[in-house]
Enzyme design. Structure first.
Site, PDB file in Angstrom:
ATOM      1  N   CYS A   3       0.837  -1.204   0.000  1.00 34.34           N
ATOM      2  CA  CYS A   3       0.000   0.000   0.000  1.00 34.34           C
ATOM      3  C   CYS A   3       0.875   1.260   0.000  1.00 34.34           C
ATOM      4  O   CYS A   3       2.009   1.242   0.447  1.00 34.34           O
ATOM      5  CB  CYS A   3      -0.930   0.088   1.193  1.00 34.34           C
ATOM      6  SG  CYS A   3      -1.929  -1.379   1.425  1.00 34.34           S
ATOM      7  N   TRP A  22      -3.008  -2.668  -1.523  1.00 33.56           N
ATOM      8  CA  TRP A  22      -2.813  -4.071  -1.896  1.00 33.56           C
ATOM      9  C   TRP A  22      -3.396  -4.861  -0.747  1.00 33.56           C
ATOM     10  O   TRP A  22      -2.914  -4.795   0.388  1.00 33.56           O
ATOM     11  CB  TRP A  22      -1.331  -4.388  -2.064  1.00 33.56           C
ATOM     12  CG  TRP A  22      -1.082  -5.772  -2.610  1.00 33.56           C
ATOM     13  CD1 TRP A  22      -1.089  -6.147  -3.915  1.00 33.56           C
ATOM     14  CD2 TRP A  22      -0.787  -6.954  -1.857  1.00 33.56           C
ATOM     15  NE1 TRP A  22      -0.821  -7.491  -4.027  1.00 33.56           N
ATOM     16  CE2 TRP A  22      -0.638  -8.020  -2.782  1.00 33.56           C
ATOM     17  CE3 TRP A  22      -0.647  -7.235  -0.499  1.00 33.56           C
ATOM     18  CZ2 TRP A  22      -0.343  -9.318  -2.394  1.00 33.56           C
ATOM     19  CZ3 TRP A  22      -0.360  -8.534  -0.105  1.00 33.56           C
ATOM     20  CH2 TRP A  22      -0.200  -9.560  -1.054  1.00 33.56           C
ATOM     21  N   GLU A  50       3.856 -13.890 -14.254  1.00 31.88           N
ATOM     22  CA  GLU A  50       3.325 -12.657 -13.675  1.00 31.88           C
ATOM     23  C   GLU A  50       2.742 -11.723 -14.734  1.00 31.88           C
ATOM     24  O   GLU A  50       1.783 -11.005 -14.463  1.00 31.88           O
ATOM     25  CB  GLU A  50       4.345 -11.950 -12.775  1.00 31.88           C
ATOM     26  CG  GLU A  50       5.523 -11.314 -13.450  1.00 31.88           C
ATOM     27  CD  GLU A  50       6.424 -10.553 -12.460  1.00 31.88           C
ATOM     28  OE1 GLU A  50       7.609 -10.410 -12.769  1.00 31.88           O
ATOM     29  OE2 GLU A  50       5.953 -10.110 -11.399  1.00 31.88           O
TER      30      GLU A  50
HETATM   31  O1  M6R Z   1      12.156  -5.312  -4.268  1.00 28.38           O
HETATM   32  P1  M6R Z   1      12.669  -6.717  -4.282  1.00 28.38           P
HETATM   33  O2  M6R Z   1      13.783  -6.925  -5.241  1.00 28.38           O
HETATM   34  O3  M6R Z   1      13.035  -7.195  -2.911  1.00 28.38           O
HETATM   35  O4  M6R Z   1      11.451  -7.589  -4.773  1.00 28.38           O
HETATM   36  C1  M6R Z   1      11.521  -8.984  -4.794  1.00 28.38           C
HETATM   37  C2  M6R Z   1      10.389  -9.567  -5.588  1.00 28.38           C
HETATM   38  O5  M6R Z   1       9.166  -9.223  -5.009  1.00 28.38           O
HETATM   39  C3  M6R Z   1      10.400  -9.097  -7.043  1.00 28.38           C
HETATM   40  O6  M6R Z   1      11.598  -9.385  -7.659  1.00 28.38           O
HETATM   41  C4  M6R Z   1       9.240  -9.743  -7.835  1.00 28.38           C
HETATM   42  O7  M6R Z   1       9.467 -11.104  -7.933  1.00 28.38           O
HETATM   43  C5  M6R Z   1       9.100  -9.084  -9.206  1.00 28.38           C
HETATM   44  N1  M6R Z   1       7.740  -8.688  -9.416  1.00 28.38           N
HETATM   45  C6  M6R Z   1       9.446  -9.977 -10.337  1.00 28.38           C
HETATM   46  O8  M6R Z   1       9.284  -9.365 -11.564  1.00 28.38           O
END
Ligand code: M6R
Length: 616
Positions: A2, A78, A496
């Site tokens: 959010c 969210w 995704e």
């Molecule tokens: O901000 P972060 O790199 O920690 O995020 C990790 C995952 O949430 C992020 O890589 C997610 O898998 C992406 N949406 C993938 O495209």
């Protein structure tokens, strides 16, 4: 997750809140809402769906000139507690509609608090944990001498992680806000002040910011910002100049942010190389890294903690680190590490990788690792994030610029390069690798911007080759060695973006079970780059072909064998296997993008997702 925005000043409130919400939409887009003072009333306008939906609702509501008071808060959600719906959308009122609250995070003891409030006769309208906050503040107002006291009492009764902003009907010129383990920043203007979940949003409005720490309460009004601790004692904090991030919402002529960001990858790599590897003869220049060479020489292990795409960058890094340094390296999902008993000592290095620097699982995991004595090194794209703060002495900023699209692309590229450079840095500091090997690798990295550019120029031809597979219900991606993490990343990206089921496998594992899913409706995408693993990947691909799967390959120019085996070959320029992930991932990003676009998916904001995952 959010996003929260708050404004008090002379500007018309609704457009300011909407602009802020648009910048924060990456944090969630299940519903959006605002609370503003109008005349003597506190009004809430909210709607399920994206901010554009809220905008439509607001268009139908004209504000009287005499009612105008430019103090308000906004929220983009969210959903965690309670389905996405109008009723569960923030802001939330207390029973008397005298207090409005927006909240980012979770209240772990909300059930307990709710039951207590229900026993006092309070009726709840929503399924959210947030309503508990506003009702509790209202309850505490009854026996508190001030609003500040009621808020600090509320905070001590809540268990969880949160950033909260509160409006009170009787204080139409003030916003109260507080945070704990969730980001909240104050924006200092002239005759106006703001709060928001990130400083990038505030950089659209102001030059200076104050970052709130856990349990610090702020009261912002048009001409002032006050800060208090939980004991309601005034505290002082210096403001900082905020890095200006211009035009974050500009798509620069591309149809989607995703396409823009994929196409920025050569520039991202080139910028990082300029800073950290200006030429291949000198050692890597990491300004923010103060790792003692004697600590590096005595390392017992490296543990990489990350989630999603960042985890895949970690898997590639494991390969490079072990090749160059021979230090045992393990990669774990941050969320799984929290449930593991992995052994760490004060001779261990933990690398936390997080684009946003705010991912709750990664933050919790690195904190646990540090509590076991390990040293933390952070790799993040956000200088003002929590992971940057935790790892401030050992930090690599991946400097990819703001990534708006929820799917990570250019930030993956930047993480990869940062980690390759780190592996070389450790090898150089510990004299563990052959000098020529390191110089050759550095030279190969310096050639990347040109090769990435050449690959990006093939986008249209990839599109023509790929859309024919858009009706397939399931995809399998295979790779070996350094190609395996890219198979995982490609499967994640396809899922995704397009909502098509996809799996990534180590190609040798297919015959141990997954091969059973293959039929003419399940395309197999093989990553086959000349080098150590090539023959085996080809062998595993032939096994898949024999099961009538449509066969797609990512292969280098001039690979005649691949051309003869696969139905479709997504060619990339010739490249050495060790640096191949920088190129192999590009056609696979395009594969996901073009299939998702062909299917009419919401490419930049796929369903059920948010960019910053700030709940465990
Ligand atoms: O901000 P972060 O790199 O920690 O995020 C990790 C995952 O949430 C992020 O890589 C997610 O898998 C992406 N949406 C993938 O495209």
């Amino acid at each position: 997750m959010c996003g929260i925005i708050g404004y008090v000043g002379d500007k018309e409130i609704v457009p300011v809140l909407l602009k802020g919400l648009h910048c924060l939409e990456y944090r969630g887009y299940d519903s959006a809402g605002i609370a503003i003072h109008e005349g003597y009333n506190l009004n809430i306008i909210k709607s399920i769906g994206k901010i554009s939906k809220l905008e439509e609702v607001l268009k139908g509501k004209k504000r009287k000139e005499s009612d105008r008071n430019n103090c308000g808060i906004g929220h983009t959600r969210w959903a965690t507690h309670g389905e996405p719906s109008d009723i569960n959308a923030h802001p939330h009122f207390d029973t008397d509609e005298k207090i409005a609250v927006v909240h980012n995070g979770i209240i772990r003891n909300y059930q307990e608090v709710k039951e207590k409030l229900i026993s006092l006769g309070i009726k709840f309208k929503t399924q959210t944990d947030t309503e508990v906050i506003v009702q509790l503040i209202s309850q505490n107002m009854k026996d508190s001498r001030s609003v500040l006291k009621a808020i600090s009492k509320t905070i001590t009764e809540l268990d969880g992680s949160y950033a909260i902003a509160v409006l009170f009907k009787n204080e139409p010129d003030k916003i109260y806000a507080v945070r704990k383990e969730a980001p909240l920043v104050i924006g200092i203007g002239i005759g106006e002040n703001y709060i928001a979940s990130d400083s990038t949003t505030l950089s659209q409005f102001v030059d200076k910011v104050i970052r709130l720490k856990d349990n610090e309460i702020t009261i912002i009004s048009k001409n002032g910002v006050e800060l208090y601790n939980l004991q309601e004692e005034k505290i002082k904090k210096e403001s900082q100049i905020v890095a200006k991030t211009k035009d974050i919402l500009d798509k620069k002529g591309f149809k989607h942010y995703l396409a823009k960001e994929i196409n920025e990858q050569a520039e991202v790599v080139s910028n990082l190389l300029k800073d950290f590897l200006p030429n291949s003869k000198d050692p890597i220049q990491f300004n923010y890294l103060k790792l003692d060479p004697s600590f590096l020489k005595n390392l017992d292990r490296i543990l990489i903690l990350a989630c999603g795409t960042a985890y895949h960058a970690g898997l590639v890094a494991k390969h490079v680190l072990e090749t160059l340094t021979s230090i045992p390296t393990e990669v774990q999902f941050a969320s799984e590490y929290l449930s593991s008993n992995a052994v760490l000592t004060n001779k261990s290095l933990v690398i936390g990788i997080s684009q946003s620097g705010e991912t709750a699982d990664t933050l919790a995991a690195v904190k646990k690792a540090v509590s076991k004595g390990a040293k933390l090194l952070g790799v993040t794209n956000r200088a003002d994030s929590e992971i940057a703060n935790l790892a401030k002495d050992h930090l690599i900023l991946s400097k990819a610029g703001v990534e708006v699209s929820v799917a990570a692309t250019k930030t993956f590229m930047a993480q990869l390069l940062s980690l390759y450079l780190l592996a070389i840095y450790i090898a150089e500091s510990t004299n563990q690798a052959n000098k020529t090997t390191l110089t050759n690798l550095k030279q190969a990295l310096r050639e990347l911007p040109q090769l990435i550019d050449q690959t990006l120029l093939r986008a249209e031809s990839y599109q023509e080759q790929i859309v024919q597979y858009a009706d397939k219900p399931d995809f399998v991606f295979i790779g070996r060695g350094i190609g395996y993490p890219i198979a995982l990343e490609a499967a994640l990206k396809l899922k995704e973006l397009s909502y098509i089921h996809a799996s990534g496998y180590a190609s040798g594992e297919m015959k141990h079970g997954p091969i059973a899913v293959l039929d003419p409706n399940v395309p197999v995408v093989s990553i086959c780059i000349p080098g150590e693993n090539y023959d085996r990947v080809i062998q595993n691909s032939l096994e898949a072909k024999s099961r009538s799967a449509p066969m797609i390959a990512v292969a280098v120019d001039g690979d005649k064998k691949a051309d003869s085996i696969f139905n479709t070959v997504l060619h990339i320029p010739q490249i050495a296997e060790i640096v191949s992930p920088f190129l192999t991932v590009i056609p696979l990003q395009f594969l996901s993008y073009y299939i998702a676009e062909h299917l009419g998916r919401d490419v930049d904001q796929p369903r059920n997702l948010a960019k910053s995952v700030t709940v465990e």
